[in-house]
Design a protein around this motif. Structure first.
Motif, short mmCIF file in Angstrom:
data_model
loop_
_atom_site.label_atom_id
_atom_site.label_comp_id
_atom_site.label_asym_id
_atom_site.label_seq_id
_atom_site.Cartn_x
_atom_site.Cartn_y
_atom_site.Cartn_z
N ALA A 1 0.81 -1.22 0.00
CA ALA A 1 0.00 0.00 0.00
C ALA A 1 0.84 1.27 0.00
CB ALA A 1 -0.94 0.00 1.21
N ASN A 2 2.07 1.19 0.53
CA ASN A 2 2.95 2.36 0.55
C ASN A 2 4.12 2.20 -0.43
OD1 ASN A 2 1.51 3.71 2.67
ND2 ASN A 2 2.38 2.22 4.09
N GLY A 3 3.91 1.40 -1.46
CA GLY A 3 4.98 1.14 -2.42
C GLY A 3 5.78 -0.07 -2.01
N GLY A 4 6.94 -0.23 -2.62
CA GLY A 4 7.80 -1.37 -2.29
C GLY A 4 8.25 -2.11 -3.53
N THR A 5 8.84 -3.28 -3.32
CA THR A 5 9.33 -4.12 -4.41
C THR A 5 8.61 -5.46 -4.38
OG1 THR A 5 11.52 -3.09 -4.40
CG2 THR A 5 11.34 -5.26 -5.41
N PHE A 6 8.05 -5.85 -5.52
CA PHE A 6 7.32 -7.10 -5.64
C PHE A 6 7.95 -7.95 -6.72
CE2 PHE A 6 3.61 -9.34 -7.77
CZ PHE A 6 3.53 -10.36 -6.83
N ILE A 7 8.19 -9.23 -6.40
CA ILE A 7 8.73 -10.21 -7.35
C ILE A 7 7.65 -11.22 -7.66
CG2 ILE A 7 10.57 -11.86 -7.82
CD1 ILE A 7 11.59 -9.02 -7.32
N ASP A 8 7.32 -11.37 -8.93
CA ASP A 8 6.27 -12.29 -9.37
C ASP A 8 6.90 -13.37 -10.24
OD1 ASP A 8 3.95 -13.54 -10.07
OD2 ASP A 8 2.98 -11.78 -10.96
N ILE A 9 7.09 -14.56 -9.66
CA ILE A 9 7.72 -15.67 -10.37
C ILE A 9 6.61 -16.60 -10.88
CG2 ILE A 9 9.35 -17.59 -10.22
CD1 ILE A 9 10.71 -16.13 -7.92
N GLY A 10 6.45 -16.63 -12.19
CA GLY A 10 5.33 -17.33 -12.80
C GLY A 10 4.16 -16.39 -12.91
N ALA A 11 4.36 -15.28 -13.63
CA ALA A 11 3.37 -14.19 -13.64
C ALA A 11 2.11 -14.52 -14.42
CB ALA A 11 4.02 -12.92 -14.19
#
Length: 275
Positions: free
Chosen positions: A77-87
């Motif tokens: 909700a306040n930003g950040g880094t997201f990694i999506d493996i198998g998007a």
């Protein structure tokens, strides 16, 4: 209008009765597919006939990882880094970028299947209301070493395509007598990829690669410093296909199980936990 009636967040009786009928009626009209639709503020182009994720998200959104996506949205909700493996086609990726809003964030999405990769890129472009520069899509998979695998394609459900076939090791081409369809894909270990991208913190990571989660995550969890471990980890329950006890490895690195259902498990990292 019928699809809108299916979108009772709690999956009420009307939705549960109407959803399968609406889905069946629409999918039969192949000349109208794919269709463009907006669900939960996300624009999508859906084929439906070959991807269960699309069908569940559009017709029965209460069944498609609702709790997991809500937890993800709260974490970002306040930003950040997201990694999506198998998007896949981008349902988690777009949920993440929508949650970030105008806050600074970064998303790295891995999708090696050429068919779903094309749809993922289209769906991202179809959402200009989100900050496009925040998303980086990589066309390779994640594994324990830099190598190539034969990705076994499931024509009826692209989301079930996997490098874990009857033979689970690297495979360059199928046997001539093998009727399975597939494509060769490149895979790389996660840790060096993150280093090249300059990522030193991960707020959330989701992984769903149909039984190869242990191959992708175990080397990373063994070697990554605490500062790089994802604060939130969402993983598909594929333990029957794993060759190692990945859940035990996850918990040994300081994670607590905060949610589990039929499809996924959700872990949170306990800061300050000794490795």
């Amino acid at each position: 209008m019928l699809i809108t009636l299916c979108h009772d967040n709690k999956g009420g009786i009307v939705s549960r009765l109407l959803a399968p009928l609406t889905r069946k009626a629409l999918i039969k009209q192949t000349s109208r597919l794919p269709i463009d639709i907006q669900v939960e503020g996300i624009n999508l182009r859906c084929q439906f006939t070959d991807n269960y994720s699309e069908k569940k998200f559009v017709f029965t959104p209460w069944r498609y990882d609702r709790a997991e996506r809500q937890i993800l949205s709260q974490a970002l909700a306040n930003g950040g880094t997201f990694i999506d493996i198998g998007a896949n086609v981008g349902l988690y990726t777009l949920t993440a970028i929508a949650a970030m809003g105008s806050d600074k964030g970064r998303i790295i999405a891995f999708e090696p299947n050429p068919v779903t990769l094309t749809r993922l890129l289209f769906n991202i472009e179809a959402n200009p209301q989100f900050e496009q520069s925040n998303i980086r899509v990589l066309d390779h998979g994640i594994a324990d070493e830099e190598t190539s695998f034969f990705l076994h394609l499931n024509a009826g459900n692209l989301g079930e395509s996997s490098i874990r076939g009857s033979d689970s090791g690297p495979e360059t081409v199928p046997h001539p007598g093998n009727s399975r369809q597939g494509v060769n894909i490149r895979c790389r270990p996660l840790l060096p990829v993150l280093s090249e991208l300059g990522i030193d913190r991960i707020d959330a990571l989701k992984i769903d690669i149909e039984g190869a989660e242990d191959l992708a995550l175990t080397p990373f969890l063994d070697a990554a410093p605490d500062a790089l471990l994802p604060r939130l980890l969402i993983i598909e329950n594929s333990e029957k296909q794993w060759k190692t006890d990945l859940f035990q490895t996850i918990q040994s690195r300081g994670y607590s199980l905060v949610g589990r259902n039929k499809m996924n498990s959700v872990f949170q990292f306990r800061s300050g936990y000794g490795h």
